[in-house]
Design a protein around this motif. Sequence first.
Motif, PDB file in Angstrom:
ATOM      1  N   SER A 139       0.844  -1.213   0.000  1.00 48.67           N
ATOM      2  CA  SER A 139       0.000   0.000   0.000  1.00 48.67           C
ATOM      3  C   SER A 139       0.867   1.246   0.000  1.00 48.67           C
ATOM      4  N   ALA A 140       1.924   1.230   0.817  1.00 51.71           N
ATOM      5  CA  ALA A 140       2.844   2.371   0.869  1.00 51.71           C
ATOM      6  C   ALA A 140       3.515   2.585  -0.479  1.00 51.71           C
ATOM      7  N   LEU A 141       3.930   1.491  -1.115  1.00 55.86           N
ATOM      8  CA  LEU A 141       4.586   1.600  -2.424  1.00 55.86           C
ATOM      9  C   LEU A 141       3.649   2.229  -3.450  1.00 55.86           C
ATOM     10  N   PHE A 142       2.419   1.744  -3.514  1.00 58.05           N
ATOM     11  CA  PHE A 142       1.441   2.280  -4.458  1.00 58.05           C
ATOM     12  C   PHE A 142       1.233   3.784  -4.219  1.00 58.05           C
ATOM     13  N   LEU A 143       1.028   4.168  -2.963  1.00 58.73           N
ATOM     14  CA  LEU A 143       0.776   5.579  -2.650  1.00 58.73           C
ATOM     15  C   LEU A 143       2.009   6.439  -2.913  1.00 58.73           C
ATOM     16  N   ARG A 144       3.186   5.896  -2.639  1.00 57.45           N
ATOM     17  CA  ARG A 144       4.409   6.661  -2.893  1.00 57.45           C
ATOM     18  C   ARG A 144       4.623   6.855  -4.391  1.00 57.45           C
ATOM     19  N   GLN A 145       4.345   5.821  -5.167  1.00 52.79           N
ATOM     20  CA  GLN A 145       4.468   5.964  -6.625  1.00 52.79           C
ATOM     21  C   GLN A 145       3.471   7.003  -7.126  1.00 52.79           C
ATOM     22  N   GLU A 146       2.253   6.947  -6.582  1.00 55.23           N
ATOM     23  CA  GLU A 146       1.202   7.881  -6.976  1.00 55.23           C
ATOM     24  C   GLU A 146       1.573   9.322  -6.664  1.00 55.23           C
ATOM     25  N   SER A 147       2.261   9.534  -5.541  1.00 54.83           N
ATOM     26  CA  SER A 147       2.583  10.907  -5.146  1.00 54.83           C
ATOM     27  C   SER A 147       3.954  11.359  -5.637  1.00 54.83           C
ATOM     28  N   GLY A 148       4.671  10.494  -6.359  1.00 54.54           N
ATOM     29  CA  GLY A 148       5.933  10.908  -6.976  1.00 54.54           C
ATOM     30  C   GLY A 148       7.056  11.187  -6.003  1.00 54.54           C
ATOM     31  N   VAL A 149       7.221  10.337  -4.992  1.00 57.33           N
ATOM     32  CA  VAL A 149       8.282  10.553  -4.003  1.00 57.33           C
ATOM     33  C   VAL A 149       9.652  10.242  -4.591  1.00 57.33           C
ATOM     34  N   PRO A 150      10.714  10.693  -3.933  1.00 55.52           N
ATOM     35  CA  PRO A 150      12.077  10.398  -4.408  1.00 55.52           C
ATOM     36  C   PRO A 150      12.373   8.888  -4.408  1.00 55.52           C
ATOM     37  N   ASP A 151      13.341   8.515  -5.228  1.00 55.97           N
ATOM     38  CA  ASP A 151      13.693   7.106  -5.381  1.00 55.97           C
ATOM     39  C   ASP A 151      14.107   6.434  -4.076  1.00 55.97           C
ATOM     40  N   ASP A 152      14.776   7.177  -3.170  1.00 52.91           N
ATOM     41  CA  ASP A 152      15.226   6.541  -1.927  1.00 52.91           C
ATOM     42  C   ASP A 152      14.042   6.072  -1.076  1.00 52.91           C
TER      43      ASP A 152
END
Length: 179
Positions: A139-152
């Motif tokens: 879930s965190a991965l999906f939301l982070r991808q959706e919000s465009g977070v940095p690669d780290d």
Amino acid sequence: MSYIQGYDPDTLREIVDPRQCSERLEEIGEQRSLPALLERVWLLKVLGRPEDALSISDQSVRVARMAGTRKDLLRARILHATVLQALRAYAAAEQELTACADEAEGQGWSAIAAFAYQHRGKVHYDEGDYDSARRDFKSALFLRQESGVPDDQLESTLLAIDAADRRRVVGAVAGSVAS
């Protein structure tokens, strides 16, 4: 400046330079601004001093509630939950992180919701519930991808998913050997 040098692949804890973190803690001193309080809480937690972090964390939540935004309050509550996790108060940490994730998602704040799910996954991981940990990390991965977070941040989530998968496999193998 990031104090995180990486993540332990087995515990998922932040790898930091203790000397650098201690020096920063001294620099901050007794500052009472919300950013300073939050940083002190995190530094004390990663330095292995969760008992010291708890009272400052309580104070940061009060300051955020009185003078911060709703996002500030969620961030303070999530950090507070990570201190509870470090103190092995898993049920309380999980409850707080669930409430924070729900509120952040309800407001459309994907990055904050992802932060809450990532940490709730770590609580499940510490408890040995690797299936729930993996669901939260996904879930965190999906939301982070959706919000465009940095690669780290994406990398730390992928590392967590891999760790949960490894533990699930080890648990399944151990369970079949015991049968």
